[in-house]
Design an enzyme around this catalytic site. Structure first.
Site, PDB file in Angstrom:
ATOM      1  N   HIS A  26      -3.110   6.138   4.578  1.00  0.00           N
ATOM      2  CA  HIS A  26      -1.674   6.331   4.784  1.00  0.00           C
ATOM      3  C   HIS A  26      -1.281   7.715   4.256  1.00  0.00           C
ATOM      4  CE1 HIS A  26      -1.477   2.243   5.844  1.00  0.00           C
ATOM      5  NE2 HIS A  26      -0.775   1.741   4.859  1.00  0.00           N
ATOM      6  N   CYS A  35       0.810  -1.223   0.000  1.00  0.00           N
ATOM      7  CA  CYS A  35       0.000   0.000   0.000  1.00  0.00           C
ATOM      8  C   CYS A  35       0.848   1.280   0.000  1.00  0.00           C
ATOM      9  CB  CYS A  35      -0.952   0.007   1.192  1.00  0.00           C
ATOM     10  SG  CYS A  35      -0.269  -0.694   2.695  1.00  0.00           S
TER      11      CYS A  35
END
Ligand SMILES: NC(=O)c1ccc[n+]([C@@H]2O[C@H](COP(=O)([O-])OP(=O)(O)OC[C@H]3O[C@@H](n4cnc5c(N)ncnc54)[C@H](OP(=O)(O)O)[C@@H]3O)[C@@H](O)[C@H]2O)c1
Length: 342
Positions: free
Chosen positions: A244, A131
């Protein structure tokens, strides 16, 4: 373009990523005649909804892949190591979210906005990157195409959902316990995550770097097919549920003006520029969670280096960092098979 699969299997359908895969299948219009939802024996018999239909989850087994064309898989690495060969032996194409196959030379590692042409090279398995790698590479791609890329220094601020559903539950529980003055015993992290930052994601791997930091280096080199780019990553877990964030400093080979950089981000597929510091407008996890794009803001030129660019990058780790990307790859596979049949 809509993409059609005869029989689709979603492995890890009950997990943090798997649940979003089901949503992304609908959102992106990946259509199927039939769908099979697989997970561990713990989840067998549970019902999960997709497109208004309730489907019973089955325990994973070799026979579960009989007659399946395409698999989208989001399980731990050791589980992927075992079941993916069962699926490939039965003729399935597997889009895998785990780290297990990513660096194998015959397995393409694909971000559809960056290297869609690598899909055609698969021999049954296509991996979706980590990710933190995916959002960084999507953002760097337009700069690299315009001016080359010499160096990247990145610090990540990674949400707990990057470590799965159990880790999300741990943040809730640890926050509650800490507020009640209780001692918190970490389960999914090395330390208590509530009201804390943990500068370790993954295990100690190489010269003081963690496995997550090394993944960001090696996966970026593989996707760009360029291991001359100097990449230095520091990965930090933060008490955020979803999304994130990354502080990225990069050095291009040729200088770019600030306006050009902004224009490149504005026009890049999969990127959304939110950059108005005067109005306190920039991407943040709370405003980006639930959305499929990679968000970029706080774009600056280095004060001393004409090739240096700093920016802030946020993306929903469960969407573009995982499920969105995997379903995009699955659609490419379905479209290529349809083109080959016609
Ligand atoms: N979370 C992210 O942001 C993210 C981003 C990119 C890649 N990934 C990767 O995606 C994968 C899944 O991550 P996640 O966050 O979704 O984890 P998760 O929430 O823990 O979900 C794991 C899934 O795998 C299934 N599973 C576990 N053990 C199994 C077994 N022995 N047999 C069959 N199925 C099994 C679980 O089924 P049960 O519910 O039955 O236990 C669940 O559906 C991991 O490889 C992760 O590294 C995650």
């Amino acid at each position: 373009m809509s993409a059609m699969v005869n029989r689709l299997a979603v492995v890890g359908a009950t997990g943090a990523v798997g649940q979003i895969v089901l949503d992304e299948i609908q959102r992106q219009g990946l259509t199927f005649e039939d769908i099979r939802l697989l997970a561990s024996p713990r989840s067998a018999g549970k019902e999960v909804e997709i497109g208004g239909k309730r489907i019973v989850v089955q325990a994973i087994s070799p026979e579960a892949f009989n007659d399946v064309d395409l698999v989208i898989a989001s399980t731990p690495d050791d589980v992927a190591a075992e079941f993916v060969p069962w699926a490939v032996e039965r003729g399935c194409v597997v889009v895998d979210e785990s780290a297990y196959y990513r660096m194998q030379p015959e397995v393409p590692l694909v971000i559809p906005e960056v290297n869609p042409d690598h899909v055609a090279e698969h021999r049954g398995i296509i991996s979706s990157p980590n990710c933190s790698t995916t959002q960084m590479v999507v953002a760097l791609h337009p700069l690299r195409k315009a001016a080359g890329l010499r160096r990247v220094v990145v610090s990540t601020y990674q949400a707990v959902s990057g470590a799965g559903l159990a880790a999300q539950q741990e943040l809730t529980e640890a926050t509650r316990q800490q507020l009640e003055g209780k001692l918190v015993k970490p389960q999914n992290f090395q330390h208590n995550i509530a009201f804390n930052l943990i500068p370790q994601i993954g295990s100690h791997r190489h010269q003081g770097f963690t496995s997550e930091e090394i993944k960001m280096v090696r996966e970026t080199h593989k996707i760009f097919r360029d291991d001359t780019i100097h990449i230095n990553a520091t990965c930090v877990r933060v008490p955020v549920f979803i999304g994130h964030s990354e502080s990225i400093y990069c050095e291009t080979k040729e200088p770019l003006e600030l306006d050009e950089v902004r224009e490149l981000f504005r026009n890049a597929p999969g990127v959304e520029l939110i950059d108005d510091l005067g109005a306190s407008n920039y991407p943040m996890p709370t405003t980006c969670a639930g959305r499929p794009e990679v968000f970029v803001g706080r774009v600056r030129k280095d004060l001393d280096n004409p090739c240096g660019i700093s920016f802030w990058c946020v993306s929903d780790n469960l969407r573009k960092g995982a499920a969105t990307n995997a379903v995009q790859i699955a659609k490419l596979v379905a479209e290529q098979s349809a083109a080959a049949r016609s």
